[in-house]
Enzyme design. Sequence first.
Site, mmCIF file in Angstrom:
data_model
loop_
_atom_site.group_PDB
_atom_site.id
_atom_site.type_symbol
_atom_site.label_atom_id
_atom_site.label_comp_id
_atom_site.label_asym_id
_atom_site.label_seq_id
_atom_site.Cartn_x
_atom_site.Cartn_y
_atom_site.Cartn_z
ATOM 1 N N HIS A 1 4.425 0.683 14.896
ATOM 2 C CA HIS A 1 3.395 -0.372 14.887
ATOM 3 C C HIS A 1 2.630 -0.221 15.969
ATOM 4 C CE1 HIS A 1 4.248 1.189 10.317
ATOM 5 N NE2 HIS A 1 5.432 -0.054 10.798
ATOM 6 N N GLU B 1 0.831 -1.247 0.149
ATOM 7 C CA GLU B 1 -0.094 0.398 -0.137
ATOM 8 C C GLU B 1 0.870 1.187 -0.334
ATOM 9 O OE1 GLU B 1 -4.147 -1.582 2.202
ATOM 10 O OE2 GLU B 1 -2.682 -0.315 3.131
ATOM 11 N N ARG C 1 -13.213 -8.254 17.386
ATOM 12 C CA ARG C 1 -13.247 -8.825 18.901
ATOM 13 C C ARG C 1 -13.337 -7.417 19.554
ATOM 14 N NH1 ARG C 1 -8.232 -6.201 19.476
ATOM 15 N NH2 ARG C 1 -6.691 -6.917 17.671
#
Length: 655
Positions: free
Chosen positions: A235, A200, A297
């Site tokens: 990240h 990406e 979740r």
Amino acid sequence: MFRKILVANRGEIACRVMRTAKRLGIATVAVYSDADADALHVTLADEAYRIGPPPVAESYLRGDAIIAAALASGAEAIHPGYGFLSENAGFVEAIEAAGLTFIGPSAKAIRAMGLKDAAKALMQKARVPVVPGYHGESQDVGLLAAEADKIGYPVLIKARAGGGGKGMRRVDDPRDFTEALAGAQREGLASFGDGHCLIEKYVARPRHIEIQVFGDKHGNVVHLFERDCSLQRRHQKVIEEAPAPGMTAEMRAAMGDAAVTAAKAIGYAGAGTIEFIVDASDGLRPDRFYFMEMNTRLQVEHPVTEFITGLDLVELQLKVAAGKALPFAQDDLSIDGWAFEARLYAEDAGRGFLPAIGTLSHLRLASASDSVRVDSGVRQGDVITPFYDPMIAKLIVHGPDRATARNRLRTALGQCQVAGTVTNVAFLSALAADPDFAAGDVDTGLIGRKQEALVAETEAPDEAVALAALTALGLPKGKDADPWGGLVGWRAWGQARHRVELHGKEAIPVSVTLMGNAYEIEARGKRFSAGVPETGRLAIGDGIVRADAVRTAHGVTVFTDGRAFAFALHDPLDGEDDEDAAADHVAAPMPGAVRSVMAEAGQAVNIGDALIVLEAMKMEYTLRASRDGVVAEVLVGVGDQVDEGALLLHLVPET
């Protein structure tokens, strides 16, 4: 409602789920590995079942053992927590086949969002904006490199089944693409059993803003507003907040509508999070956010949403799983104040946030109140092992506005005391005090840009040295303590002088002399006075500072000004300390598994060359040559488990 549930997890999330269940009168069942036999979540549960040895693949990822425990206990439903099997569609199907209820979304919904490439194709079909990139099936290195060239550097390589920063690499230079792709594929395969990657465009000034959604089995879906998770290292989220700074009503409505659309597109029921990457180069604009992924979740950071909405998301999960409809509509929801969450980890921020292990010989967390919440799965005396995530606690604070909430976060961090392992408390405190963070000027690159300053170690102040010496010598403490108590320092004539050598970053010889009702301290070429230590206070020179100290098995740890200063009482560097010799040895910086060996005996290497890839806590760390030389011997192979400090490879100078 259920009478008994099994929690298929461990640590703080297992404890958090159990507390809500107990409040609702629901009995709880824990599962545990051999490493967790005495863990807090086992103690909190009404009953517990062993499911295997410490490695997760042999315990917390064994769906068959977990389902067997649920059936044996008479539990009616299974709550997965987060991580482990929480987003495993096969596990959901096995639970339902056993006649039990999964407290979460359907297997179909999990599958729809489980692979990033398929999820993005689905979102495009639903007209939810996505980041430009390659989301195809081919994994041919040449094709992917060509696609990266088309997209334009920098690019982001992402394991399609990834999460939590695992299997993700930023690439700025085409020459680094092949190595980065291989690393992301290995990490994706090791963490998720899937090495497939997508490419990406890397957004230059990104903010990570996510929307909490909630659906029920009656077709209702709402959003519970946003969370800003832009403060990340590698990240992985560090401090989260809600709402997002700078968020406008127009932007919130656009993102909320997109998130609800995404959830409805897959018939979602339960708690879920739609994660967006936001291009903040021109501030927050409703045409500059892009779908990244959906977490099917409960999120680690869900407590900030609970603080600003007044809702218990676990309670809602239980009720929705039991077939009840959501008790509110979108227009019934509103934002109350501001909340932050900080993740307190056993990790060494100064060494690239390497995970740490150790026994929590002393643990004091922030004081809980109506505006301060502490979620933890450990107690004093517990061991942080190399098998699981090294989280110690989550500190969550709330205030009527962002400034008040941030001040409460700083206060809460300053109250935390941990001895027995290195932690990120000082780093979190520095981050909470950062001017850009204070102003709400955040993006995912903030920590990287300021990392050197945020993790900088400070020299132990005089009060830390004084208190460490007094504690090491066992001299009296307390408001009413007599410095002459126990005849400490007593002599028939003259003045008694005590000596101790403290070892931190350097050896510090300290002498302590009793002078009336105080002590005279000599250290580092300075002489100053210190009063009798009181709990949390020490008179030093003409002032009084907040400071505490604890004696540990290896020395003394002093807590002052939001930092911990650990001193050994013997020299921990008895062995070789020659820099040239040290450069010839490549040692493991933490316990882990060898995932790749890129060098062999006799091979010439240059400084900076990758030699060995080590995995710890499912994250990869590349060990590189610290000098030019020749590999004399490789002492490990792929798959070997190594302890911290284990020698992995020997280098010799080129001849």
